[in-house]
Design a protein around this motif. Structure first.
Motif, short mmCIF file in Angstrom:
data_model
loop_
_atom_site.label_atom_id
_atom_site.label_comp_id
_atom_site.label_asym_id
_atom_site.label_seq_id
_atom_site.Cartn_x
_atom_site.Cartn_y
_atom_site.Cartn_z
N GLU A 256 1.80 13.13 13.84
CA GLU A 256 0.41 13.57 13.76
C GLU A 256 -0.42 12.57 12.95
N THR A 257 -1.66 12.36 13.36
CA THR A 257 -2.54 11.45 12.62
C THR A 257 -3.84 12.16 12.27
N GLN A 258 -4.53 11.61 11.27
CA GLN A 258 -5.81 12.18 10.84
C GLN A 258 -6.72 11.01 10.50
N TYR A 259 -8.01 11.11 10.90
CA TYR A 259 -8.98 10.06 10.55
C TYR A 259 -9.84 10.53 9.38
N LEU A 260 -9.97 9.70 8.35
CA LEU A 260 -10.89 10.01 7.26
C LEU A 260 -12.10 9.10 7.42
N PRO A 261 -13.31 9.64 7.26
CA PRO A 261 -14.50 8.81 7.49
C PRO A 261 -14.68 7.74 6.42
N LYS A 262 -15.46 6.74 6.78
CA LYS A 262 -15.86 5.67 5.86
C LYS A 262 -16.37 6.28 4.55
N GLY A 263 -15.97 5.71 3.44
CA GLY A 263 -16.49 6.18 2.15
C GLY A 263 -15.70 7.33 1.53
N THR A 264 -14.61 7.76 2.19
CA THR A 264 -13.77 8.80 1.58
C THR A 264 -13.29 8.29 0.22
N HIS A 265 -12.87 7.01 0.20
CA HIS A 265 -12.65 6.31 -1.07
C HIS A 265 -13.82 5.33 -1.22
N PRO A 266 -14.37 5.15 -2.43
CA PRO A 266 -15.55 4.29 -2.60
C PRO A 266 -15.31 2.88 -2.05
N GLY A 267 -16.27 2.39 -1.27
CA GLY A 267 -16.21 1.02 -0.78
C GLY A 267 -15.23 0.79 0.36
N GLN A 268 -14.58 1.84 0.82
CA GLN A 268 -13.56 1.66 1.85
C GLN A 268 -14.03 2.21 3.19
N GLY A 269 -13.63 1.53 4.26
CA GLY A 269 -13.97 1.96 5.62
C GLY A 269 -13.14 3.16 6.05
N PRO A 270 -13.18 3.46 7.38
CA PRO A 270 -12.40 4.59 7.89
C PRO A 270 -10.90 4.40 7.62
N VAL A 271 -10.21 5.52 7.47
CA VAL A 271 -8.79 5.49 7.12
C VAL A 271 -8.01 6.31 8.14
N LEU A 272 -6.90 5.77 8.58
CA LEU A 272 -5.97 6.53 9.43
C LEU A 272 -4.86 7.04 8.51
N ARG A 273 -4.69 8.35 8.49
CA ARG A 273 -3.72 8.95 7.56
C ARG A 273 -2.55 9.55 8.35
N VAL A 274 -1.32 9.25 7.92
CA VAL A 274 -0.14 9.83 8.57
C VAL A 274 0.87 10.25 7.49
N ALA A 275 1.80 11.12 7.89
CA ALA A 275 2.99 11.34 7.07
C ALA A 275 4.12 10.68 7.85
N GLU A 276 4.71 9.62 7.30
CA GLU A 276 5.80 8.97 8.02
C GLU A 276 7.02 9.91 8.06
N PRO A 277 8.04 9.59 8.87
CA PRO A 277 9.08 10.59 9.16
C PRO A 277 9.78 11.21 7.95
N ASN A 278 9.74 10.57 6.80
CA ASN A 278 10.35 11.17 5.61
C ASN A 278 9.36 11.98 4.78
N GLY A 279 8.12 12.04 5.26
CA GLY A 279 7.11 12.82 4.56
C GLY A 279 6.28 12.02 3.58
N HIS A 280 6.51 10.72 3.49
CA HIS A 280 5.70 9.91 2.57
C HIS A 280 4.28 9.76 3.09
N PRO A 281 3.28 9.96 2.23
CA PRO A 281 1.88 9.89 2.66
C PRO A 281 1.41 8.44 2.78
N VAL A 282 1.06 8.04 3.99
CA VAL A 282 0.66 6.64 4.25
C VAL A 282 -0.75 6.62 4.82
N GLU A 283 -1.55 5.66 4.36
CA GLU A 283 -2.87 5.47 4.93
C GLU A 283 -2.99 4.02 5.41
N PHE A 284 -3.75 3.84 6.49
CA PHE A 284 -4.05 2.50 7.01
C PHE A 284 -5.56 2.33 6.98
#
Ligand code: FE2
Length: 318
Positions: free
Chosen positions: A87-115
């Motif tokens: 499953e993936t989730q998109y976070l809009p630009k500015g969710t973190h200051p100065g940062q563009g859109p983010v693709l958020r996933v939980a990799e297969p072991n459950g670790h929280p990863v953002e791109f």
């Protein structure tokens, strides 16, 4: 393509205590503070920040973020994850200051990863006025070590081979690995040419073992130990200084006020990512992979030399 590890978010229980440790003692630069967040940068980084401390009830790894080469690559990665059934989730630009859109996933072991791709950069001046100063040329304003740049994550995962399937599927290369019979015990994986962005080590429960920042050579590693001891943080020195066999880097493991382990790191090698990985047996790794300079507390350390009990009874020879 994925380029590198770009940032870590840690949940901490007391932002003021964390600020004292990371900013006042270690020398991270405070970029921005809100009621619940502290955004920190290391000395040589062009990105606005690389470490986010978020105040929460319970300490934890919030997430870690990998930078990709274009905004379009976020869509490529989203498709790849969908194909893998993740499953993936998109976070809009500015969710973190100065940062563009983010693709958020939980990799297969459950670790929280953002791109992410876009991140505000440090002002260095423009073509018209020329360069004012590169970010590292603020040494007169720095204190602490200071840390130079973010380097890697070390994750504990239940099944390293399964984790490797995932990290290789999104384009990571393996630099070194430890084989334990039929299964992989540990592996160092990377997008960049140094030894790793993400290390994976077998453990029953998925967890963060440590995150790492590069410092200026072995002198920076020793300086960190001095700083912590001198500033009253002696108990926050966890293990080291030493030199790893795997990766060849100098290290010092320290813990922050919430027990998050930070590796102060310097001197691993660079090697092209298309080359085959270097393999250790578990026996070799246990003997010289973690610490090249011998076991942490060798049995020989407990051996003593007998004292001459006849000393006072022996007449002095003239
Ligand atoms: Fe490490």
């Amino acid at each position: 393509m994925i380029l590198r590890l770009g940032q870590v978010e840690l949940f901490v229980t007391n932002l003021d205590k964390s600020k004292e440790f990371y900013v006042d003692v270690l020398g991270f630069t405070e970029v921005e503070r809100t009621e619940t967040n502290l955004y920190l940068r290391a000395a040589d980084e062009f990105d606005k920040y690389s470490l986010i401390l978020t105040e929460k009830e319970t300490a934890a790894l919030g997430s870690f973020s990998l930078r990709v080469s274009s905004p379009e690559y976020l869509e490529v990665l989203q498709k790849k994850h969908e194909e893998m059934g993740i499953e993936t989730q998109y976070l809009p630009k500015g969710t973190h200051p100065g940062q563009g859109p983010v693709l958020r996933v939980a990799e297969p072991n459950g670790h929280p990863v953002e791109f992410y791709h876009s991140m505000e950069q440090i002002e260095v001046g423009g073509l018209d006025g020329g360069v004012d100063a590169l970010p590292m040329r603020k040494s007169h304003l720095q204190n602490g070590i200071p840390p130079i740049c973010i380097d890697h994550m070390n994750l504990r995962v239940k099944d390293v081979d399964k984790a490797l399937e995932y990290w290789q599927a999104i384009g990571f290369s393996i630099s070194e690995y430890v084989q334990d019979g039929e299964e992989t015990f540990a592996a160092w994986t990377r997008a960049k040419t140094s030894t790793h962005d993400v290390a994976l080590v077998k453990q029953e429960e998925a967890a963060l073992h440590h995150f790492a920042y590069i410092v200026d050579g072995v002198a920076g590693v020793i300086r960190t130990a001095d700083l912590l001891a001198d500033a009253g943080y002696r108990d926050n020195i966890d293990y080291g200084p030493g030199r790893h066999g795997a990766t060849n880097a100098f290290f010092l493991y320290i813990t922050d006020p919430d027990g998050h382990r930070l590796e102060i790191y310097s001197g691993d090698y660079n090697r092209d990512t298309d080359l085959p990985p270097i393999g250790w047996t578990k026996e070799q790794y246990d003997k010289k992979g973690r610490l090249w300079w011998g076991p942490s507390v060798p049995d020989s350390f407990f051996k003593t030399t007998p004292v001459n009990k006849e000393w006072l009874k022996t007449p002095v020879q003239n």
